[in-house]
Design a protein around this motif. Structure first.
Motif: not given
Length: 181
Positions: A144-148
């Protein structure tokens, strides 16, 4: 027993090594019109996004005249899929995944150095660092940290999934590591 020379040689050899995370580009594969793009090219496109139509129209004459070099497979893929109706935002994988886990990777690289300083073979520890980087990059697809940005409703309908960059999982599985030097 003085092992200074052994340690010095080990450190010199270690300084020439690199742990590379990514997808081998298959550059030995000839680019031919109609051939599917490689996973390396696909990851590049998703990292940097798809060029807008105006940019492609400006670039194509330069590419065709030879004034500008550009991967034929990538150009074909952009022309096939890159219409303004099919816009793909950048979804970088490698750099942000490594950056997100830089402290863990740095600790492993310290282990590599410790082994070398103690006269041991650092190669197994380098492989552990490579495996860590590979796994962090593969995990980035669902982290979820990928921010896509989310897939558009049209994309979700077309592919039947709301997971960006995940259809078959082959792109993710193609990410690996190599040790050079």
């Amino acid at each position: 027993m003085d092992r200074t020379n052994e340690v010095k040689k080990s450190l010199e050899a270690l300084a020439r090594k690199q742990v590379l995370i990514g997808i081998p580009d298959g550059s030995d594969r000839p680019e031919e019109k109609g051939q599917p793009i490689t996973n390396a090219q696909l990851l590049y496109a998703h990292t940097h996004g798809i060029r807008q139509k105006s940019m492609r129209e400006e670039m194509n004459p330069k590419v065709e005249s030879g004034e500008m070099t550009y991967s034929q497979a990538y150009q074909m893929w952009l022309q096939t899929h890159g219409s303004p109706l099919w816009h793909s935002p950048p979804r970088p994988v490698l750099e942000p995944a490594i950056e997100h886990h830089k402290d863990e990777i740095a600790m492993q690289l310290r282990r590599v150095l410790d082994v070398a300083l103690n006269g041991g073979d650092p190669e197994p520890e380098l492989h552990k660092a490579g495996m860590m980087g590979q796994n962090f990059a593969r995990d980035w697809f669902t982290n979820s940290a990928n921010g896509w940005p989310q897939n558009s409703p049209r994309t979700v309908e077309k592919k039947g999934s709301d997971k960006p960059l995940i259809d078959t999982g082959e792109l993710r599985k193609a990410i690996t590591y190599v040790i050079e030097g």
